[in-house]
Write a protein that holds these residues in place. Structure first.
Motif, PDB file in Angstrom:
ATOM      1  N   SER A 172      62.455  -2.868   0.126  1.00 10.65           N
ATOM      2  CA  SER A 172      62.578  -4.382   0.668  1.00 10.65           C
ATOM      3  C   SER A 172      62.375  -4.395   2.072  1.00 10.65           C
ATOM      4  O   SER A 172      61.979  -3.362   2.974  1.00 10.65           O
ATOM      5  CB  SER A 172      64.222  -4.712   0.669  1.00 10.65           C
ATOM      6  N   LEU A 173      62.215  -5.656   2.547  1.00 11.33           N
ATOM      7  CA  LEU A 173      61.606  -5.783   3.997  1.00 11.33           C
ATOM      8  C   LEU A 173      62.527  -5.332   5.001  1.00 11.33           C
ATOM      9  O   LEU A 173      62.241  -4.690   6.019  1.00 11.33           O
ATOM     10  CB  LEU A 173      61.414  -7.305   4.194  1.00 11.33           C
ATOM     11  N   PRO A 174      63.879  -5.459   4.988  1.00  9.67           N
ATOM     12  CA  PRO A 174      64.860  -4.870   5.924  1.00  9.67           C
ATOM     13  C   PRO A 174      64.506  -3.358   6.227  1.00  9.67           C
ATOM     14  O   PRO A 174      64.575  -2.685   7.495  1.00  9.67           O
ATOM     15  CB  PRO A 174      66.135  -5.090   5.780  1.00  9.67           C
ATOM     16  N   LEU A 187      66.399 -14.068   8.659  1.00  7.65           N
ATOM     17  CA  LEU A 187      67.402 -13.985   7.607  1.00  7.65           C
ATOM     18  C   LEU A 187      66.890 -14.088   5.970  1.00  7.65           C
ATOM     19  O   LEU A 187      67.193 -13.366   4.953  1.00  7.65           O
ATOM     20  CB  LEU A 187      68.465 -14.876   7.550  1.00  7.65           C
ATOM     21  N   GLU A 188      65.812 -14.771   5.986  1.00  9.18           N
ATOM     22  CA  GLU A 188      64.927 -14.771   4.901  1.00  9.18           C
ATOM     23  C   GLU A 188      64.427 -13.413   4.227  1.00  9.18           C
ATOM     24  O   GLU A 188      64.436 -12.773   3.108  1.00  9.18           O
ATOM     25  CB  GLU A 188      63.852 -15.809   4.945  1.00  9.18           C
ATOM     26  N   ALA A 189      63.813 -12.875   5.205  1.00 10.36           N
ATOM     27  CA  ALA A 189      63.236 -11.489   5.259  1.00 10.36           C
ATOM     28  C   ALA A 189      64.492 -10.473   4.821  1.00 10.36           C
ATOM     29  O   ALA A 189      64.441  -9.457   3.877  1.00 10.36           O
ATOM     30  CB  ALA A 189      62.514 -10.795   6.556  1.00 10.36           C
ATOM     31  N   LEU A 243      61.915  -1.708   5.552  1.00 13.26           N
ATOM     32  CA  LEU A 243      60.398  -1.685   6.166  1.00 13.26           C
ATOM     33  C   LEU A 243      60.341  -1.952   7.496  1.00 13.26           C
ATOM     34  O   LEU A 243      59.752  -1.191   8.481  1.00 13.26           O
ATOM     35  CB  LEU A 243      59.675  -2.470   5.430  1.00 13.26           C
ATOM     36  N   ALA A 244      61.414  -2.812   7.903  1.00  9.49           N
ATOM     37  CA  ALA A 244      61.367  -2.922   9.354  1.00  9.49           C
ATOM     38  C   ALA A 244      62.042  -2.217  10.329  1.00  9.49           C
ATOM     39  O   ALA A 244      61.520  -1.831  11.299  1.00  9.49           O
ATOM     40  CB  ALA A 244      62.378  -4.495   9.400  1.00  9.49           C
ATOM     41  N   LEU A 245      63.137  -1.592   9.588  1.00 13.70           N
ATOM     42  CA  LEU A 245      63.715  -0.336  10.425  1.00 13.70           C
ATOM     43  C   LEU A 245      62.713   0.858  10.479  1.00 13.70           C
ATOM     44  O   LEU A 245      62.804   1.400  11.499  1.00 13.70           O
ATOM     45  CB  LEU A 245      64.924   0.098   9.720  1.00 13.70           C
ATOM     46  N   GLU A 246      62.162   1.029   9.302  1.00  8.28           N
ATOM     47  CA  GLU A 246      61.025   2.159   9.473  1.00  8.28           C
ATOM     48  C   GLU A 246      59.822   1.920  10.306  1.00  8.28           C
ATOM     49  O   GLU A 246      59.509   2.742  11.401  1.00  8.28           O
ATOM     50  CB  GLU A 246      60.367   2.007   8.143  1.00  8.28           C
ATOM     51  N   LEU A 247      59.379   0.739  10.572  1.00  9.14           N
ATOM     52  CA  LEU A 247      58.261   0.364  11.378  1.00  9.14           C
ATOM     53  C   LEU A 247      58.859   0.519  12.765  1.00  9.14           C
ATOM     54  O   LEU A 247      58.142   1.066  13.947  1.00  9.14           O
ATOM     55  CB  LEU A 247      57.916  -1.091  11.247  1.00  9.14           C
TER      56      LEU A 247
END
Lengths: 260, 192
Positions: A233-235, B29-31, A237-241
């Motif tokens: 999921s994106l969260p 929030l969508e992400a 991926l975001a934390l990883e980046l």
């Protein structure tokens, strides 16, 4: 091969439980455990998973293609140093992808597997194999594309967020209480000197776990009673980046790592 | 006439939204929603005080403190009996349970588990402080809502977040303060 793996795991667990008492620095302790295991078993669990990953990498999918037909960021089939440059934006998918996500893309888009056919254990094994080609490389993650910058910003916000019934958040322990202990291990300085991004993927001998950073982030949330983000999921991926970028320039001592 | 009445309301709407200070933008929030419903709900329902601590990275500017502390104080409720010290044995079971209050993970002093050092040592807490009404009240209120004393601290807000009932918190207060409690009569695991 399979029975050998179990035997090695058994030895690892015995060693782990025998030596669990009075462990000083967890990283020194992990090195000691690794040496002992190597002496007694002759091979490490990490090496077995890498071998398995290599076999899967060279296996043909429904389309007749192996994973050598996939671009992990440095060109088709180029693996040397590729994992040290992930996550990054890929033009062919129009998405930022990490190692796990790019393997998933490779298996579905190039090899022709249905998403439902992709087993998590296979993705992890291939991640171990591809990561092994980045040992000794420097982390080089960039924020070039707007998608990369947006995800980085989200990762930073998530890292500093307070949420859930326990008001938890990554920075509240991994910045404010670095070196302090809640439970068995001291909190790592994940953005600073501990360079935690370079510790995963890894074999975790204390719990016999074969994990990528995705699994590690999910476990962080789970350990502190916070709902976990879904894999890929994106969260996550975001934390990883965010973490990878913070550790830019750090040399990968060994991938896959061998940790407590 | 009707339109005129609406104007101040329409002007006020963005103002209220701005005052609520949400930490994540709608697109963020969508992400986050791709993480699944249970994960996303935690962020969609982030409380204004959590948002404030997130925005300021746990260090609130001085000018925000008086209002913040006042709001946190207002969340504190007390047991119906009025007694701030309950049953220390029940309190011990709560204190030493990882899934329940998990106190020992951060605080040293438990005779059951080796404590951590994220929080201050509580070793022989009651013997050092006595059982005065002031000490009982302080201990109860810090457990009920740590942010009323230490804004944005890592310690869970047990009462304010509904993790423990007022009666359960009174039991933990007794576990820490009662001179008869194992916490004060038995040596802490790891004590020298």
């Amino acid at each position: 091969m399979r029975s050998k793996a179990w035997w090695v795991v058994g030895v690892a667990l015995l060693l782990a439980s025998a030596l669990a008492q009075g462990s000083p620095d967890p990283r020194e302790e992990a090195k000691r455990q690794k040496e002992l295991l190597l002496q007694t078993a002759g091979i490490l669990p990490t090496e077995l998973v890498v071998q398995q990953g290599e076999e899967l990498f060279n296996r043909k999918g429904p389309s007749g293609k192996t994973m050598a037909e996939c671009d992990f960021g440095l060109g088709k089939g180029v693996l040397e140093g590729a994992a040290a440059r992930l996550p990054r934006y890929f033009l062919d998918t129009g998405r930022v992808e990490d190692l796990d996500g790019r393997i998933l893309t490779c298996m579905t888009r190039v090899q022709g597997f249905k998403p439902s056919e992709v087993r998590r254990s296979e993705v992890v094994a291939v991640a171990f194999y591809i990561a092994s080609k980045s040992t000794g490389h420097k982390i080089q993650v960039r924020l070039l594309f707007p998608q990369e910058r947006e995800l980085y910003a989200l990762g930073e916000k998530l890292f500093y967020a307070r949420s859930g019934p326990r008001d938890v958040g990554c920075a509240t322990c991994h910045v404010t209480y670095v070196g302090k202990r809640a439970g068995v291990l001291p909190y790592a300085d994940v953005l600073g000197k501990d360079k935690s991004w370079t510790h995963w993927p890894a074999y975790r001998y204390s719990n016999d776990q074969i994990w990528t950073m995705q699994d590690r982030i999910r476990a962080c949330y789970g350990n502190i009673g916070h709902p976990q983000p879904a894999l890929y999921s994106l969260p996550i991926l975001a934390l990883e980046l965010f973490m990878a970028y913070q550790n830019n320039g750090a040399v990968v001592e060994e991938w896959p790592a061998f940790v407590r | 006439m009707k339109a005129k009445k609406l104007i101040p309301i329409l002007l006020a709407v963005p103002l209220v939204v701005a005052l609520a200070q949400s930490y994540f933008s709608p697109s963020e929030l969508e992400a986050i929603k791709t993480g699944g419903k249970t994960y996303a709900d935690v962020f969609l329902n982030q409380r204004p005080d959590q948002a404030l601590c997130s925005i300021h990275r746990n260090r609130l500017p001085g000018d925000l403190l008086p209002k913040f502390l006042e709001e946190q104080r207002a969340l504190i409720k007390y047991p119906q009996s009025g007694k701030l010290m309950g049953d220390w044995k029940k309190g011990g079971a709560i204190f030493n349970n990882l899934q329940k209050a998990n106190c020992f993970s951060c605080h040293f002093g438990s005779p059951v588990h080796l404590g951590g050092d994220v929080g201050p040592s509580l070793e022989k807490y009651g013997l050092k402080r006595g059982q005065s009404e002031a000490v009982q009240r302080y201990t109860y209120e810090v457990i009920y809502n740590s942010w009323a004393y230490f804004p944005c601290t890592v310690m869970y807000r047990f009462g304010a977040q509904g993790l423990l009932t007022p009666e359960e918190i009174a039991d933990v207060v007794a576990y820490l303060l009662d001179p008869e409690s194992d916490f004060n009569t038995k040596p802490a695991v790891g004590s020298k």
